[in-house]
Scaffold this motif. Structure first.
Motif, PDB file in Angstrom:
ATOM      1  N   TRP A  48      -7.696 -84.916 -65.971  1.00  0.00           N
ATOM      2  CA  TRP A  48      -7.866 -83.463 -65.946  1.00  0.00           C
ATOM      3  C   TRP A  48      -8.828 -83.018 -64.859  1.00  0.00           C
ATOM      4  N   LEU A  49      -9.758 -83.874 -64.494  1.00  0.00           N
ATOM      5  CA  LEU A  49     -10.613 -83.562 -63.364  1.00  0.00           C
ATOM      6  C   LEU A  49      -9.788 -83.547 -62.072  1.00  0.00           C
ATOM      7  N   TYR A  50      -8.877 -84.517 -61.926  1.00  0.00           N
ATOM      8  CA  TYR A  50      -7.979 -84.515 -60.761  1.00  0.00           C
ATOM      9  C   TYR A  50      -7.061 -83.291 -60.776  1.00  0.00           C
ATOM     10  N   MET A  51      -6.623 -82.890 -61.951  1.00  0.00           N
ATOM     11  CA  MET A  51      -5.785 -81.689 -62.039  1.00  0.00           C
ATOM     12  C   MET A  51      -6.574 -80.439 -61.641  1.00  0.00           C
ATOM     13  N   ASP A  52      -7.846 -80.430 -61.956  1.00  0.00           N
ATOM     14  CA  ASP A  52      -8.705 -79.314 -61.542  1.00  0.00           C
ATOM     15  C   ASP A  52      -8.817 -79.252 -60.022  1.00  0.00           C
ATOM     16  N   TRP A  53      -8.994 -80.414 -59.394  1.00  0.00           N
ATOM     17  CA  TRP A  53      -9.021 -80.466 -57.926  1.00  0.00           C
ATOM     18  C   TRP A  53      -7.675 -80.050 -57.339  1.00  0.00           C
ATOM     19  N   LEU A  54      -6.580 -80.486 -57.960  1.00  0.00           N
ATOM     20  CA  LEU A  54      -5.255 -80.098 -57.471  1.00  0.00           C
ATOM     21  C   LEU A  54      -5.039 -78.595 -57.584  1.00  0.00           C
ATOM     22  N   ARG A  55      -5.521 -78.004 -58.678  1.00  0.00           N
ATOM     23  CA  ARG A  55      -5.407 -76.553 -58.829  1.00  0.00           C
ATOM     24  C   ARG A  55      -6.118 -75.829 -57.697  1.00  0.00           C
ATOM     25  N   LEU A  56      -7.320 -76.293 -57.358  1.00  0.00           N
ATOM     26  CA  LEU A  56      -8.045 -75.687 -56.245  1.00  0.00           C
ATOM     27  C   LEU A  56      -7.285 -75.856 -54.934  1.00  0.00           C
ATOM     28  N   GLY A  57      -6.745 -77.041 -54.715  1.00  0.00           N
ATOM     29  CA  GLY A  57      -5.992 -77.297 -53.483  1.00  0.00           C
ATOM     30  C   GLY A  57      -4.729 -76.468 -53.395  1.00  0.00           C
ATOM     31  N   PHE A  58      -3.968 -76.415 -54.476  1.00  0.00           N
ATOM     32  CA  PHE A  58      -2.731 -75.632 -54.474  1.00  0.00           C
ATOM     33  C   PHE A  58      -3.001 -74.144 -54.294  1.00  0.00           C
ATOM     34  N   THR A  59      -4.065 -73.663 -54.912  1.00  0.00           N
ATOM     35  CA  THR A  59      -4.407 -72.255 -54.759  1.00  0.00           C
ATOM     36  C   THR A  59      -4.801 -71.950 -53.318  1.00  0.00           C
ATOM     37  N   ALA A  60      -5.529 -72.864 -52.683  1.00  0.00           N
ATOM     38  CA  ALA A  60      -5.890 -72.676 -51.279  1.00  0.00           C
ATOM     39  C   ALA A  60      -4.655 -72.688 -50.390  1.00  0.00           C
ATOM     40  N   VAL A  61      -3.715 -73.594 -50.668  1.00  0.00           N
ATOM     41  CA  VAL A  61      -2.472 -73.649 -49.885  1.00  0.00           C
ATOM     42  C   VAL A  61      -1.666 -72.367 -50.061  1.00  0.00           C
ATOM     43  N   ILE A  62      -1.604 -71.852 -51.283  1.00  0.00           N
ATOM     44  CA  ILE A  62      -0.887 -70.604 -51.531  1.00  0.00           C
ATOM     45  C   ILE A  62      -1.529 -69.453 -50.760  1.00  0.00           C
ATOM     46  N   CYS A  63      -2.860 -69.433 -50.719  1.00  0.00           N
ATOM     47  CA  CYS A  63      -3.551 -68.380 -49.955  1.00  0.00           C
ATOM     48  C   CYS A  63      -3.207 -68.468 -48.472  1.00  0.00           C
ATOM     49  N   VAL A  64      -3.212 -69.667 -47.929  1.00  0.00           N
ATOM     50  CA  VAL A  64      -2.902 -69.834 -46.510  1.00  0.00           C
ATOM     51  C   VAL A  64      -1.461 -69.446 -46.221  1.00  0.00           C
ATOM     52  N   LEU A  65      -0.534 -69.915 -47.034  1.00  0.00           N
ATOM     53  CA  LEU A  65       0.876 -69.605 -46.796  1.00  0.00           C
ATOM     54  C   LEU A  65       1.180 -68.122 -46.968  1.00  0.00           C
ATOM     55  N   SER A  66       0.572 -67.490 -47.960  1.00  0.00           N
ATOM     56  CA  SER A  66       0.812 -66.061 -48.131  1.00  0.00           C
ATOM     57  C   SER A  66       0.148 -65.263 -47.011  1.00  0.00           C
ATOM     58  N   GLY A  67      -0.982 -65.725 -46.511  1.00  0.00           N
ATOM     59  CA  GLY A  67      -1.621 -65.073 -45.374  1.00  0.00           C
ATOM     60  C   GLY A  67      -0.788 -65.202 -44.110  1.00  0.00           C
ATOM     61  N   ILE A  68      -0.192 -66.366 -43.906  1.00  0.00           N
ATOM     62  CA  ILE A  68       0.683 -66.566 -42.741  1.00  0.00           C
ATOM     63  C   ILE A  68       1.898 -65.658 -42.832  1.00  0.00           C
ATOM     64  N   SER A  69       2.493 -65.577 -44.013  1.00  0.00           N
ATOM     65  CA  SER A  69       3.679 -64.727 -44.152  1.00  0.00           C
ATOM     66  C   SER A  69       3.325 -63.243 -44.043  1.00  0.00           C
ATOM     67  N   LEU A  70       2.105 -62.883 -44.380  1.00  0.00           N
ATOM     68  CA  LEU A  70       1.686 -61.481 -44.278  1.00  0.00           C
ATOM     69  C   LEU A  70       1.426 -61.080 -42.828  1.00  0.00           C
ATOM     70  N   PHE A  71       0.755 -61.934 -42.082  1.00  0.00           N
ATOM     71  CA  PHE A  71       0.353 -61.584 -40.736  1.00  0.00           C
ATOM     72  C   PHE A  71       1.338 -62.026 -39.649  1.00  0.00           C
ATOM     73  N   ARG A  72       2.402 -62.673 -40.051  1.00  0.00           N
ATOM     74  CA  ARG A  72       3.425 -63.099 -39.091  1.00  0.00           C
ATOM     75  C   ARG A  72       4.216 -61.887 -38.626  1.00  0.00           C
ATOM     76  N   ASP A  73       4.574 -61.895 -37.372  1.00  0.00           N
ATOM     77  CA  ASP A  73       5.338 -60.775 -36.806  1.00  0.00           C
ATOM     78  C   ASP A  73       6.817 -60.971 -37.129  1.00  0.00           C
ATOM     79  N   ASN A  74       7.339 -60.126 -38.009  1.00  0.00           N
ATOM     80  CA  ASN A  74       8.760 -60.191 -38.368  1.00  0.00           C
ATOM     81  C   ASN A  74       9.572 -59.328 -37.404  1.00  0.00           C
ATOM     82  N   LYS A  75      10.574 -59.933 -36.793  1.00  0.00           N
ATOM     83  CA  LYS A  75      11.422 -59.187 -35.849  1.00  0.00           C
ATOM     84  C   LYS A  75      12.814 -59.022 -36.384  1.00  0.00           C
TER      85      LYS A  75
END
Length: 75
Positions: A48-75
């Motif tokens: 469960w400690l490893y799952m806690d670390w994974l939760r933090l990692g996955f949440t950080a990845v989601i933030c990065v991916l959603s930020g990329i999709s938000l600031f990407r120039d859609n043509k």
């Protein structure tokens, strides 16, 4: 324009979730330090400690991916 609003909401919510998760993890570290115990005891075991670390990692990845999709120039 509708998709941009949804991406903005997802980005803001993911940032809020990341901040909450980091704060909870930080508070657990403070508790562990003050009571001379270990994080795996507080979390319920190593798994469960490893799952806690994974939760933090996955949440950080989601933030990065959603930020990329938000600031990407859609043509």
């Amino acid at each position: 324009m509708k998709g941009k609003g949804v991406n903005t909401v997802i980005f803001i919510l993911s940032i809020i979730c990341l901040i909450i998760s980091i704060k909870l993890f930080w508070n657990m570290g403070i508790f562990v330090d003050e009571h001379n115990t270990s994080p795996d005891i507080i979390s319920g075991g190593d798994f469960w400690l490893y799952m806690d670390w994974l939760r933090l990692g996955f949440t950080a990845v989601i933030c990065v991916l959603s930020g990329i999709s938000l600031f990407r120039d859609n043509k």
